[in-house]
Scaffold this motif. Structure first.
Motif, PDB file in Angstrom:
ATOM      1  N   THR A  40      -6.178   5.651  -0.389  1.00  0.00           N
ATOM      2  CA  THR A  40      -6.246   4.566   0.668  1.00  0.00           C
ATOM      3  C   THR A  40      -5.527   3.198   0.213  1.00  0.00           C
ATOM      4  O   THR A  40      -5.248   2.159   1.132  1.00  0.00           O
ATOM      5  N   ALA A  41      -5.062   3.071  -1.037  1.00  0.00           N
ATOM      6  CA  ALA A  41      -4.143   2.073  -1.549  1.00  0.00           C
ATOM      7  C   ALA A  41      -3.178   2.855  -2.397  1.00  0.00           C
ATOM      8  O   ALA A  41      -3.257   3.883  -2.768  1.00  0.00           O
ATOM      9  N   ASP A  42      -2.220   1.947  -2.760  1.00  0.00           N
ATOM     10  CA  ASP A  42      -1.222   2.287  -3.562  1.00  0.00           C
ATOM     11  C   ASP A  42      -1.451   2.263  -5.105  1.00  0.00           C
ATOM     12  O   ASP A  42      -0.531   2.570  -6.120  1.00  0.00           O
ATOM     13  N   GLN A  89      -4.077   4.525   8.492  1.00  0.00           N
ATOM     14  CA  GLN A  89      -2.615   4.211   7.785  1.00  0.00           C
ATOM     15  C   GLN A  89      -1.621   5.186   8.471  1.00  0.00           C
ATOM     16  O   GLN A  89      -1.805   6.481   8.880  1.00  0.00           O
ATOM     17  N   THR A  90      -0.476   4.659   8.498  1.00  0.00           N
ATOM     18  CA  THR A  90       0.836   5.518   8.703  1.00  0.00           C
ATOM     19  C   THR A  90       0.973   6.664   7.814  1.00  0.00           C
ATOM     20  O   THR A  90       0.492   6.596   6.524  1.00  0.00           O
ATOM     21  N   ASP A  92       3.719   7.324   6.422  1.00  0.00           N
ATOM     22  CA  ASP A  92       4.830   7.034   5.665  1.00  0.00           C
ATOM     23  C   ASP A  92       3.904   6.030   4.231  1.00  0.00           C
ATOM     24  O   ASP A  92       4.367   6.308   3.176  1.00  0.00           O
ATOM     25  N   THR A  93       2.942   5.274   4.821  1.00  0.00           N
ATOM     26  CA  THR A  93       2.186   4.592   3.884  1.00  0.00           C
ATOM     27  C   THR A  93       1.373   5.531   3.090  1.00  0.00           C
ATOM     28  O   THR A  93       1.180   5.370   1.784  1.00  0.00           O
ATOM     29  N   VAL A  94       0.563   6.420   3.648  1.00  0.00           N
ATOM     30  CA  VAL A  94       0.021   7.486   2.861  1.00  0.00           C
ATOM     31  C   VAL A  94       0.618   8.160   1.921  1.00  0.00           C
ATOM     32  O   VAL A  94       0.372   8.496   0.714  1.00  0.00           O
ATOM     33  N   ASN A  95       1.873   8.649   2.127  1.00  0.00           N
ATOM     34  CA  ASN A  95       2.729   9.389   1.328  1.00  0.00           C
ATOM     35  C   ASN A  95       3.048   8.753   0.089  1.00  0.00           C
ATOM     36  O   ASN A  95       3.310   8.928  -0.877  1.00  0.00           O
ATOM     37  N   TYR A  96       3.418   7.167   0.317  1.00  0.00           N
ATOM     38  CA  TYR A  96       3.814   6.297  -0.655  1.00  0.00           C
ATOM     39  C   TYR A  96       2.674   6.089  -1.584  1.00  0.00           C
ATOM     40  O   TYR A  96       2.734   6.324  -2.871  1.00  0.00           O
ATOM     41  N   ASN A  97       1.514   5.911  -0.983  1.00  0.00           N
ATOM     42  CA  ASN A  97       0.296   5.782  -1.901  1.00  0.00           C
ATOM     43  C   ASN A  97       0.008   7.158  -2.771  1.00  0.00           C
ATOM     44  O   ASN A  97      -0.372   6.993  -3.960  1.00  0.00           O
TER      45      ASN A  97
END
Length: 419
Positions: A40-42, A89-90, A92-97
């Motif tokens: 849910t966060a990075d 969340q998108t 892309d955001t989830v994959n980065y996290n």
């Protein structure tokens, strides 16, 4: 002392789905077991630590940990502990996290050897599943009444819960079933708020396997503070594992400032110190609390675990420098960590400036008259050295690595001049 006995002594076990069954299987064999986290966060914060550190205790006893990062479930949102819908969340955001959290988990577990940890992402099996497969192969095994009885769902019925979050518990159940089938995973552990999700997983395994499958769940208590305030929160926010969000110095300071009433509990929960070592520290808290040996041990163990020996040494160096006033021994990077929250003033000029003028411009002293009095009375320190010269000019030689000058007024009021 057995693993379960040690966990009981530490106060780590909250609920078990089958206490005798868990004891029996752990006595007979080395198992695979898992714990998961949604990205849910990075970064994870210290509120995530206890379940994973418990998983590491199992690894130390020869069991294989499976560390799950929820690339799929993170796109849905766990309703546990939430009064309203999460903001989606998108991808892309989830994959980065996911990538950030994986790096943090790699510091906690050993991925080598016979029982080396396995890291998985549930997007690998959930992300390609079509709706009909979800409904036919899994949804038909979990009754609506069964789901409505779950605390995480029942608590949201009045305020509202979407079908998306309503189905979250089935997705997590699929994870347990998938790991049971493909990695012989026999146990899931998690925080006490995950009890409903864990038992749904056991229900799915029971109904989808015909071989008398036996799997287990174990939950860990919510970490609390003796004064009733929330664990892991400070005035500046959460204590993150990412050093860019919470510096190793701030991380160290959080633990070393633990209250006497909490420190032994946290030593049991979070550190891998032995029972004998912790009991000796408990005696120190009772007989010589001013030495704060238990807090120092807690801070050192946790900072070393999450950030490594070099960062621990740096955190101790900053702490000692601030206590002694020998701040000129600090590097610019160490100053950034140790003086992150002190009042600061940007001096965007290469020219020298009088100490009196700087004290006023930086609002360290309210007036030139007060600035002169402060200097003459020996209340002003430049980079740790007392200065009583009202004619003194702040020059290049007073800049630490050309970036900072540290002004102290009185015993503890620090100010940071940035260039």
């Amino acid at each position: 002392m057995s693993l379960l006995e040690d966990l009981q002594w530490r106060g780590i076990i909250y609920q078990q789905t089958d206490e005798e069954g868990i004891k029996e299987v752990l006595d007979k064999e080395k198992i695979s077991l898992y714990c998961g986290v949604d990205p849910t966060a990075d970064s994870m914060h210290i509120g995530h630590l206890l379940p994973f550190l418990t998983l590491r205790r199992f690894q130390q006893e020869g069991h294989r940990p499976i560390v799950l990062v929820g690339g799929a479930t993170g796109l849905i949102g766990d309703p546990s502990g939430k009064k309203e819908e999460r903001k989606l969340q998108t991808l892309d955001t989830v994959n980065y996290n996911v990538s950030c959290i994986k790096n943090q988990l790699e510091h906690i577990f050993n991925f080598e050897g016979e029982n080396g940890a396995i890291m998985v992402n549930n997007y690998d099996w959930d992300g390609t599943m079509d709706l009909v497969t979800f409904l036919r192969d899994y949804g038909k095994y979990i009754g609506v009444n069964y789901m409505l009885a779950k605390d995480t769902v029942a608590s949201r019925l009045e305020t509202g819960i979407s079908f998306t979050e309503f189905t979250y518990t089935i997705l997590q159940a699929i994870d347990f079933y998938h790991l049971y089938q493909n990695h012989n995973c026999k146990m899931q552990i998690g925080g006490s708020d995950q009890w409903g999700n864990i038992t749904t997983g056991l229900e799915l395994i029971r109904k989808m396997t015909s071989d008398g499958a036996k799997a287990f769940g174990l939950t860990i208590p919510l970490v609390t503070k003796a004064d009733g305030t929330k664990f892991g929160k400070t005035e500046s926010g959460a204590i993150w594992l990412d050093p860019a969000k919470t510096s190793p110095y701030e991380f160290y300071q959080f633990w070393i400032n633990t209250a006497d009433a909490d420190v032994i509990k946290y030593l049991k929960y979070f550190t891998f110190l032995s029972r004998e070592e912790i009991e000796a520290l408990e005696k120190s808290v009772e007989e010589e609390p001013h030495l704060r040996k238990a807090q120092k041990a807690l801070a050192e163990e946790m900072t070393r675990l999450i950030h490594g020996d070099d960062s621990l040494k740096q955190a101790i160096k900053i702490t000692d420098a601030l206590f002694s006033g020998e701040v000129k021994e600090l590097s610019a990077d160490e100053i950034k960590q140790g003086f992150k929250d002190v009042p600061s003033f940007d001096y965007n000029n290469n020219k020298e400036i009088g100490l009196v003028d700087l004290l006023v411009e930086a609002k360290i002293s309210p007036s030139k008259r007060q600035a002169r009095e402060d200097i003459q009375n020996g209340a002003i320190y430049i980079n740790g050295d007392r200065n009583t010269d009202v004619q003194y000019m702040i020059s290049e030689q007073d800049r630490i690595e050309g970036q900072f000058t540290i002004i102290r007024r009185g015993k503890k009021k620090y100010f940071l001049i940035r260039y």
